[in-house]
Scaffold this motif. Sequence first.
Motif, short mmCIF file in Angstrom:
data_model
loop_
_atom_site.label_atom_id
_atom_site.label_comp_id
_atom_site.label_asym_id
_atom_site.label_seq_id
_atom_site.Cartn_x
_atom_site.Cartn_y
_atom_site.Cartn_z
N ASN A 213 1.50 4.22 -2.95
CA ASN A 213 1.21 5.37 -2.53
C ASN A 213 2.14 6.32 -3.14
O ASN A 213 2.17 7.41 -3.96
N GLY B 243 -4.17 3.49 -6.41
CA GLY B 243 -4.60 3.53 -4.86
C GLY B 243 -6.00 4.23 -4.96
O GLY B 243 -6.21 5.05 -5.95
N ALA C 12 -6.11 2.93 3.11
CA ALA C 12 -4.81 2.27 3.62
C ALA C 12 -4.05 3.10 4.79
O ALA C 12 -3.89 2.36 5.75
N GLU D 228 0.66 -1.33 0.10
CA GLU D 228 0.12 0.05 -0.01
C GLU D 228 0.75 1.20 0.05
O GLU D 228 0.52 2.28 -0.73
N LYS E 32 -7.92 10.70 -4.97
CA LYS E 32 -8.01 10.04 -6.16
C LYS E 32 -9.15 9.77 -7.08
O LYS E 32 -8.86 9.45 -8.15
#
Length: 326
Positions: free
Chosen positions: A26, A86, A91, A22, A72
């Motif tokens: 990112n 992501g 996360a 994760e 996002k």
Amino acid sequence: IQLANQIAAGEVVERPSSVVKELVENSLDAGASSIEIDIERGGHKRIRIRDDGTGIPKEELTLALSPHATSKIASLEDLEAIGSLGFRGEALASISAVSRLTLTTKPQAQSEAWSAYAQGREMGVEIEPAAHPDGTTIDVVDLFYNTPARRKFLRAEKTEFQHIEDTVKRIALSRPFITFVLKHNGKVVKRFLGNKKQALENRISQVCGKGFLDQAVYASVEYDGVTLNGWIGARSAMRSSTDMQFCFVNGRAMRDKLLLHAIRQAYETVYCDIEQPSYVLFLNLSPEEVDVNVHPAKHEVRFHNARQIHDLVCKCIQDALVEDEG
Ligand code: ADP
Ligand code: MG
């Protein structure tokens, strides 16, 4: 709220390697060109990811650690056609709920760096000035310290680190232009330098060993907007483990059952005594043709045209193996 619920596809934090996945994703989403992954004691003690990406503006720091805060996507339609890695905005919040997480960051346009850490879900986020070059460092200490049940499921440090190394290899293969450095207990274990020329071939050699490409067969096909290309191990290089099986769908590492089945079937048709084939394969298709939100850890996908994809992959590999044999 409905969007949040639909996205909340369960737990992201299974073990240290899921944290690494994760956080590195990112960093990639933030446009990093170099990512350093620093692990202590298999990730039990510490997972620290440092990147040279865009950083997070001070005023967005609190939000970044909040559940379901993602910069996002704005709507469910976006969710259908996800470009970035992501997309669930959970996360950082999930990881910080089960560890002591500190985020230190500096965007290029901002003159100072700031550190933020969450003090448990209810108590909010603490922010203080810090020193940091352009980019972001996320420091995850004492994973699962407050969830003994899950801590119990952590395997030996060596095993957890192996999972982390696998994760880093997969991501490194999907991003040959990016530099990755993986350290364990202060020692550099892997250094994958980003390449400009022949990036993919170089990266495959870095990850799979220099010999892999020499013995592998190149396979490629394009049909109806779907492309598959990559290298598959010929019979002479059959191995008995699965550690050289890499499959990417639109740039994401996948262990998708349908694809694994198609690959296996191709090998079985050509060789009858196959053990574990080795391969590095890249499947690309229109994002609308594939649903990536099936599995929270994003290993599985759902192809809208599953049969067609299966047969295309199977036939492409089969043809390449047959040609190599003949
Ligand atoms: P998601 O990636 O699904 O948006 P995350 O919880 O992983 O959700 O991250 C929350 C937000 O924090 C991201 O949308 C992004 O804006 C910011 N962020 C996280 N990590 C980084 C990083 N390394 N560099 C820049 N921004 C980051
Ligand atoms: Mg993310």
